[in-house]
Design a protein around this motif. Structure first.
Motif, PDB file in Angstrom:
ATOM      1  N   VAL A  60       0.723  -1.507  -0.033  1.00  0.00           N
ATOM      2  CA  VAL A  60      -0.117   0.026  -0.056  1.00  0.00           C
ATOM      3  C   VAL A  60       0.820   1.308  -0.010  1.00  0.00           C
ATOM      4  O   VAL A  60       0.670   2.348  -0.628  1.00  0.00           O
ATOM      5  CB  VAL A  60      -0.926  -0.011   1.127  1.00  0.00           C
ATOM      6  N   ARG A  61       1.919   1.261   0.864  1.00  0.00           N
ATOM      7  CA  ARG A  61       2.751   2.428   0.854  1.00  0.00           C
ATOM      8  C   ARG A  61       3.490   2.485  -0.442  1.00  0.00           C
ATOM      9  O   ARG A  61       4.006   3.623  -0.742  1.00  0.00           O
ATOM     10  CB  ARG A  61       3.618   2.236   2.047  1.00  0.00           C
ATOM     11  N   PHE A  62       3.963   1.622  -1.118  1.00  0.00           N
ATOM     12  CA  PHE A  62       4.808   1.220  -2.445  1.00  0.00           C
ATOM     13  C   PHE A  62       3.809   2.018  -3.340  1.00  0.00           C
ATOM     14  O   PHE A  62       4.231   3.032  -4.081  1.00  0.00           O
ATOM     15  CB  PHE A  62       5.084  -0.135  -2.777  1.00  0.00           C
ATOM     16  N   VAL A  63       2.570   1.811  -3.350  1.00  0.00           N
ATOM     17  CA  VAL A  63       1.503   2.373  -4.173  1.00  0.00           C
ATOM     18  C   VAL A  63       1.584   3.991  -3.895  1.00  0.00           C
ATOM     19  O   VAL A  63       1.341   4.734  -4.847  1.00  0.00           O
ATOM     20  CB  VAL A  63       0.153   1.720  -4.279  1.00  0.00           C
ATOM     21  N   MET A  64       1.451   4.312  -2.705  1.00  0.00           N
ATOM     22  CA  MET A  64       1.333   5.691  -2.327  1.00  0.00           C
ATOM     23  C   MET A  64       2.643   6.441  -3.012  1.00  0.00           C
ATOM     24  O   MET A  64       2.539   7.520  -3.170  1.00  0.00           O
ATOM     25  CB  MET A  64       1.231   5.902  -0.803  1.00  0.00           C
ATOM     26  N   LYS A  65       3.611   5.858  -2.681  1.00  0.00           N
ATOM     27  CA  LYS A  65       5.121   6.581  -3.036  1.00  0.00           C
ATOM     28  C   LYS A  65       5.115   6.610  -4.601  1.00  0.00           C
ATOM     29  O   LYS A  65       5.597   7.851  -5.279  1.00  0.00           O
ATOM     30  CB  LYS A  65       6.213   5.584  -2.472  1.00  0.00           C
TER      31      LYS A  65
END
Length: 188
Positions: A34-39
């Motif tokens: 999820v944080r990868f997608v946000m980055k």
């Protein structure tokens, strides 16, 4: 005996080669999906904001435009660098010991700087479509950075406080009893 060595070498060599060939490691201990997608969203939004403000041909007050340019370019380049480092094994080769603290501080700083730059640029621009579009993407990038920051705090807590929650390290006091004192408290 040679057959056993061949089998052993083949399995260990294959496992080591498979491990060393893996260049993309998401999810990992530093970055979940999820944080990868946000980055990735942060990189894209800050890039679009940077390109839109870069296309602006003239400005009446250039200070806010230049500040927005600096923040959006910095956010794009450094978030892309952080994304590459955290999503690949390269972060193990860099001499950083605490990636969560770095990610936490960077994400919060970029969220605040993008918010400030977007507010300043929105308050003082030439009201052209490109400038208003750049401001809109600046605010979208700000929201993305704050969401990423919130997800980080939700999943990992605040890394700076983890050291503060522990009891301070006290050096142990030397024993006052000697081994041959038989429980009496005699000090020589």
């Amino acid at each position: 005996m040679a057959t056993a060595d061949t089998v052993y070498n083949t399995t260990t060599t294959t496992a080591q080669e498979a491990k060393s060939r893996k260049w993309f490691i998401v999810p990992s201990e530093n970055l979940d999906k999820v944080r990868f997608v946000m980055k990735v969203i942060e990189v894209l939004l800050s890039f679009v904001a940077f390109v839109m403000e870069e296309v602006v041909s003239n400005c009446s007050q250039c200070g806010p435009l230049y500040f927005f340019e600096f923040v959006s370019c910095t956010a794009f380049l450094f978030t892309l660098l952080l994304l590459i480092l955290l999503a690949t094994p390269l972060h193990q080769r860099v001499g950083v010991n605490s990636w969560p603290t770095l990610d936490f501080g960077y994400t919060l700083a970029m969220a605040i700087l993008f918010l400030l730059a977007s507010i300043v640029f929105a308050a003082d621009n030439g009201q052209t479509g490109l400038e208003q579009g750049a401001v809109a993407f600046g605010f979208l990038a700000t929201v993305a950075f704050f969401i990423d920051f919130g997800l980080f705090v939700k999943n990992h807590g605040i890394p700076c406080r983890k050291g503060n929650n522990q009891q301070p390290h006290h050096t142990p006091r030397p024993e006052s009893e000697k081994l041959n004192a038989n429980g009496t408290d005699s000090v020589n």
